[in-house]
Scaffold this active site. Structure first.
Site, PDB file in Angstrom:
ATOM      1  N   HIS A  62       6.162  17.443  -5.222  1.00  0.00           N
ATOM      2  CA  HIS A  62       7.092  16.593  -4.915  1.00  0.00           C
ATOM      3  C   HIS A  62       7.768  16.081  -5.832  1.00  0.00           C
ATOM      4  CE1 HIS A  62       4.342  13.055  -5.109  1.00  0.00           C
ATOM      5  NE2 HIS A  62       5.886  12.413  -5.326  1.00  0.00           N
ATOM      6  N   GLU A  66      12.208  16.635  -9.987  1.00  0.00           N
ATOM      7  CA  GLU A  66      12.925  15.390 -10.311  1.00  0.00           C
ATOM      8  C   GLU A  66      12.370  15.095 -11.645  1.00  0.00           C
ATOM      9  OE1 GLU A  66      12.983  12.583  -6.811  1.00  0.00           O
ATOM     10  OE2 GLU A  66      12.186  11.351  -8.441  1.00  0.00           O
ATOM     11  N   ASP A  67      11.456  15.158 -12.006  1.00  0.00           N
ATOM     12  CA  ASP A  67      10.642  14.797 -13.020  1.00  0.00           C
ATOM     13  C   ASP A  67      10.117  15.785 -14.311  1.00  0.00           C
ATOM     14  OD1 ASP A  67      10.889  12.288 -12.105  1.00  0.00           O
ATOM     15  OD2 ASP A  67       8.932  12.181 -11.411  1.00  0.00           O
TER      16      ASP A  67
HETATM   17  P1  NDP Z   1      11.886   2.837 -10.707  1.00  0.00           P
HETATM   18  O1  NDP Z   1      12.064   1.223 -10.532  1.00  0.00           O
HETATM   19  O2  NDP Z   1      12.062   3.378  -9.475  1.00  0.00           O
HETATM   20  O3  NDP Z   1      10.191   2.980 -10.892  1.00  0.00           O
HETATM   21  C1  NDP Z   1       9.435   3.179  -9.827  1.00  0.00           C
HETATM   22  C2  NDP Z   1       8.866   4.542  -9.652  1.00  0.00           C
HETATM   23  O4  NDP Z   1       8.124   5.001 -10.777  1.00  0.00           O
HETATM   24  C3  NDP Z   1       7.989   4.889  -8.519  1.00  0.00           C
HETATM   25  O5  NDP Z   1       8.882   4.866  -7.248  1.00  0.00           O
HETATM   26  C4  NDP Z   1       7.363   5.928  -9.010  1.00  0.00           C
HETATM   27  O6  NDP Z   1       8.089   7.093  -8.704  1.00  0.00           O
HETATM   28  C5  NDP Z   1       7.173   5.857 -10.405  1.00  0.00           C
HETATM   29  N1  NDP Z   1       6.010   5.220 -10.936  1.00  0.00           N
HETATM   30  C6  NDP Z   1       5.176   5.412 -11.761  1.00  0.00           C
HETATM   31  N2  NDP Z   1       4.409   4.874 -11.899  1.00  0.00           N
HETATM   32  C7  NDP Z   1       4.205   3.926 -11.144  1.00  0.00           C
HETATM   33  C8  NDP Z   1       3.238   2.872 -10.748  1.00  0.00           C
HETATM   34  N3  NDP Z   1       2.067   2.699 -11.540  1.00  0.00           N
HETATM   35  N4  NDP Z   1       3.509   2.312  -9.611  1.00  0.00           N
HETATM   36  C9  NDP Z   1       4.408   2.374  -8.842  1.00  0.00           C
HETATM   37  N5  NDP Z   1       5.361   3.359  -9.145  1.00  0.00           N
HETATM   38  C10 NDP Z   1       5.213   4.188 -10.284  1.00  0.00           C
HETATM   39  O7  NDP Z   1      12.637   3.618 -11.641  1.00  0.00           O
HETATM   40  P2  NDP Z   1      13.096   3.022 -13.063  1.00  0.00           P
HETATM   41  O8  NDP Z   1      11.745   2.658 -13.944  1.00  0.00           O
HETATM   42  O9  NDP Z   1      13.896   4.184 -13.530  1.00  0.00           O
HETATM   43  O10 NDP Z   1      14.145   1.768 -12.575  1.00  0.00           O
HETATM   44  C11 NDP Z   1      15.217   2.116 -12.076  1.00  0.00           C
HETATM   45  C12 NDP Z   1      15.783   0.870 -11.194  1.00  0.00           C
HETATM   46  O11 NDP Z   1      15.098  -0.343 -11.185  1.00  0.00           O
HETATM   47  C13 NDP Z   1      17.198   0.561 -11.340  1.00  0.00           C
HETATM   48  O12 NDP Z   1      18.091   1.081 -10.191  1.00  0.00           O
HETATM   49  C14 NDP Z   1      17.534  -1.064 -11.406  1.00  0.00           C
HETATM   50  O13 NDP Z   1      18.029  -1.196 -10.157  1.00  0.00           O
HETATM   51  C15 NDP Z   1      15.935  -1.345 -11.119  1.00  0.00           C
HETATM   52  N6  NDP Z   1      15.532  -2.253 -12.299  1.00  0.00           N
HETATM   53  C16 NDP Z   1      15.209  -3.683 -11.742  1.00  0.00           C
HETATM   54  C17 NDP Z   1      14.940  -4.672 -12.841  1.00  0.00           C
HETATM   55  C18 NDP Z   1      14.538  -5.897 -12.188  1.00  0.00           C
HETATM   56  O14 NDP Z   1      14.104  -6.860 -13.199  1.00  0.00           O
HETATM   57  N7  NDP Z   1      14.645  -6.371 -10.972  1.00  0.00           N
HETATM   58  C19 NDP Z   1      14.877  -4.203 -14.176  1.00  0.00           C
HETATM   59  C20 NDP Z   1      15.296  -2.985 -14.363  1.00  0.00           C
HETATM   60  C21 NDP Z   1      15.655  -2.175 -13.401  1.00  0.00           C
HETATM   61  P3  NDP Z   1       7.710   8.550  -8.632  1.00  0.00           P
HETATM   62  O15 NDP Z   1       6.844   8.650  -7.040  1.00  0.00           O
HETATM   63  O16 NDP Z   1       8.701   9.551  -8.616  1.00  0.00           O
HETATM   64  O17 NDP Z   1       6.448   8.682  -9.545  1.00  0.00           O
HETATM   65 ZN    ZN Z   2       6.261  10.660  -6.309  1.00  0.00          ZN
END
Ligand code: NDP
Ligand code: ZN
Length: 180
Positions: A62, A66-67
């Site tokens: 999945h 994307e990655d």
């Molecule tokens: P995310 O915030 O979406 O990171 C979470 C994603 O990382 C998950 O959906 C998962 O995706 C993956 N992942 C990998 N390791 C883990 C883990 N240990 N636990 C949970 N999830 C994990 O992505 P980005 O880091 O790219 O940040 C982008 C967004 O975050 C921006 O749109 C912004 O709005 C927000 N942001 C908020 C901040 C704040 O302080 N509030 C600061 C900076 C950004 P997968 O299933 O694909 O692996």
């Molecule tokens: Zn995932």
């Protein structure tokens, strides 16, 4: 060589492992990334009772579109239209900004096939459990909480798909004080 479900699943998990081989999760231990797709497939088989091999394959794959450098045509030729179609449905458009992608996940959830909704529910459940276990490196408590709120909004569009998974997600949202 693809004569049994077991062989198909091994081919699929091996493909995913090769594609994700250099990647790590965001937790402080930098867990190998492949633990995540394997865990998502395992939530579907072990917790949701899914036995449809195409759905389990899509779960294993999945995050490859994307990655990783994997293309849709590569998935189509290796795994066929059904599996690649589900993976395509659960993948963000990489040409868009992170913020736009997060907004579109909320919108698109409603229009996914039941198979894609299952994969998305298991993906969210795995990621929320990961966040409950330990915060990713560099994340504030507020950022973690915002992720739970966003996940609630995505899950809203996935409902009516797996009572078991939805109940487990609801329990997590309630624990976090996120109203469903
Ligand atoms: P995310 O915030 O979406 O990171 C979470 C994603 O990382 C998950 O959906 C998962 O995706 C993956 N992942 C990998 N390791 C883990 C883990 N240990 N636990 C949970 N999830 C994990 O992505 P980005 O880091 O790219 O940040 C982008 C967004 O975050 C921006 O749109 C912004 O709005 C927000 N942001 C908020 C901040 C704040 O302080 N509030 C600061 C900076 C950004 P997968 O299933 O694909 O692996
Ligand atoms: Zn995932």
């Amino acid at each position: 060589t693809h004569g049994s479900d077991a062989v198909l699943l091994l081919e699929t998990v091996n493909f995913a492992a090769e594609k994700h081989r250099t990647q790590r999760r965001k937790d402080p231990e930098a867990t190998p990334y492949i633990n995540h797709p394997i865990g998502v497939a395992r939530i579907l088989s072990h917790e949701a009772g899914v036995t449809d091999v195409s759905i389990l394959q899509a779960a294993l794959l999945h995050d490859t579109l994307e990655d990783t450098d994997t293309s849709l045509s590569e998935l189509q030729s290796r795994f066929g239209p059904v599996v690649s179609g589900i993976v395509s449905e659960v993948s963000d458009d990489k040409s868009l900004s992170k913020a736009e992608r997060k907004r579109l996940q909320v919108e698109h959830a409603l229009h996914c096939s039941p198979q894609a909704k299952l994969v998305k529910l298991a993906d969210k459940l795995y990621n929320l459990r990961d966040l409950q276990r330990v915060s990713p490196v560099g994340w504030s408590e507020q950022r973690v909480q915002e992720y739970f709120v966003w996940a609630r909004d995505v899950v809203k569009g996935l409902r009516g798909t797996s009572p078991v998974l939805e109940q487990k997600l609801d329990q997590i949202f309630t624990q976090r004080g996120v109203h469903t």
